[in-house]
Design a protein around this motif. Structure first.
Motif, PDB file in Angstrom:
ATOM      1  N   LYS A  22      39.727  48.832  40.486  1.00 50.71           N
ATOM      2  CA  LYS A  22      38.103  49.209  41.968  1.00 50.71           C
ATOM      3  C   LYS A  22      38.984  48.715  43.104  1.00 50.71           C
ATOM      4  N   LYS A  75      37.609  48.374  46.845  1.00 52.64           N
ATOM      5  CA  LYS A  75      37.241  47.561  47.798  1.00 52.64           C
ATOM      6  C   LYS A  75      37.945  46.340  47.769  1.00 52.64           C
ATOM      7  N   ARG A  78      40.674  44.795  50.253  1.00 54.10           N
ATOM      8  CA  ARG A  78      40.515  43.550  51.176  1.00 54.10           C
ATOM      9  C   ARG A  78      41.425  43.098  51.308  1.00 54.10           C
ATOM     10  N   VAL A  89      34.519  48.653  54.942  1.00 49.98           N
ATOM     11  CA  VAL A  89      35.111  49.761  53.476  1.00 49.98           C
ATOM     12  C   VAL A  89      33.472  49.731  52.965  1.00 49.98           C
ATOM     13  N   LYS A  90      33.147  50.755  51.867  1.00 48.70           N
ATOM     14  CA  LYS A  90      31.970  50.972  51.556  1.00 48.70           C
ATOM     15  C   LYS A  90      31.239  50.709  50.358  1.00 48.70           C
ATOM     16  N   ASP A  91      30.453  49.928  50.026  1.00 47.73           N
ATOM     17  CA  ASP A  91      30.297  49.613  48.696  1.00 47.73           C
ATOM     18  C   ASP A  91      30.282  50.251  47.209  1.00 47.73           C
ATOM     19  N   LEU A 122      32.389  52.669  47.075  1.00 45.65           N
ATOM     20  CA  LEU A 122      33.751  53.252  46.803  1.00 45.65           C
ATOM     21  C   LEU A 122      33.880  52.857  44.814  1.00 45.65           C
TER      22      LEU A 122
END
Length: 182
Positions: free
Chosen positions: A126, A128, A132, A153-155, A157
């Motif tokens: 993942k 994201k 982060r 950041v798009k959820d 991804l």
């Protein structure tokens, strides 16, 4: 014997490197009935050796840059010329950069040793959380330089196959360079 074949002009493929040996059959016979030929494709070994040489050259270059600044400023301190505080800040900043590079290099070597020992199929990762983490690491240096880092950041991804530690390292390098050259 060794055979090397370069790819045709304009082709992406790398060099082919084949090593081989020939032995009379049966071994030690006064009149052999044939020859045993053993061929080994050494292309991957050659490619890895080339990558290793390039990597070592890149590391040496990255280490040399802060060392040059440090070495260039030390004679100024000894001679008592220039602004001592400014020179010390520059030496300190480059010393920290050098320590960071050495730590990064050591971490990379340890990570490679672990991953070569336990080669497995890449797992779905993942992105994201890794992004982060990389942003949080970059924010400290960015703040010291007066740069604001904004995370968007798009959820949605997708997960990608890979190794989390390698992807995190790549994201950190990208953000470090963005902060450094902004």
């Amino acid at each position: 014997f060794q055979l090397m074949k370069k790819p045709p002009e304009g082709k992406e493929a790398g060099e082919s490197f084949i090593s081989g040996s020939m032995t009379p059959y049966p071994p030690g016979a006064a009149a052999p009935r044939g020859v045993v030929v053993i061929l080994r494709d050494r292309s991957e070994v050659l490619r890895l050796e080339t990558l290793k040489t390039q990597f070592i050259g890149n590391v040496a270059h990255k280490l040399r840059s802060p060392l040059t600044v440090i070495e260039g400023n030390l004679p100024l301190l000894r001679a008592g010329t220039g602004e001592v505080e400014q020179i010390l800040e520059e030496v300190e900043r480059n010393s920290r950069a050098l320590c960071h590079l050495v730590n990064e290099f050591t971490e990379f070597v340890e990570m490679e040793m672990r991953s070569t020992r336990f080669r497995s199929a890449p797992e779905p990762v993942k992105l994201k959380p890794l992004l982060r983490e990389a942003v949080r690491a970059a924010e400290k240096d960015a703040c010291q330089r007066g740069i604001l880092v904004v995370e968007r950041v798009k959820d949605s991804l997708p997960s990608v196959p890979g190794r989390p530690e390698h992807l995190l390292r790549a994201f950190r390098h990208i953000l470090d360079n963005a902060v450094k050259f902004s």
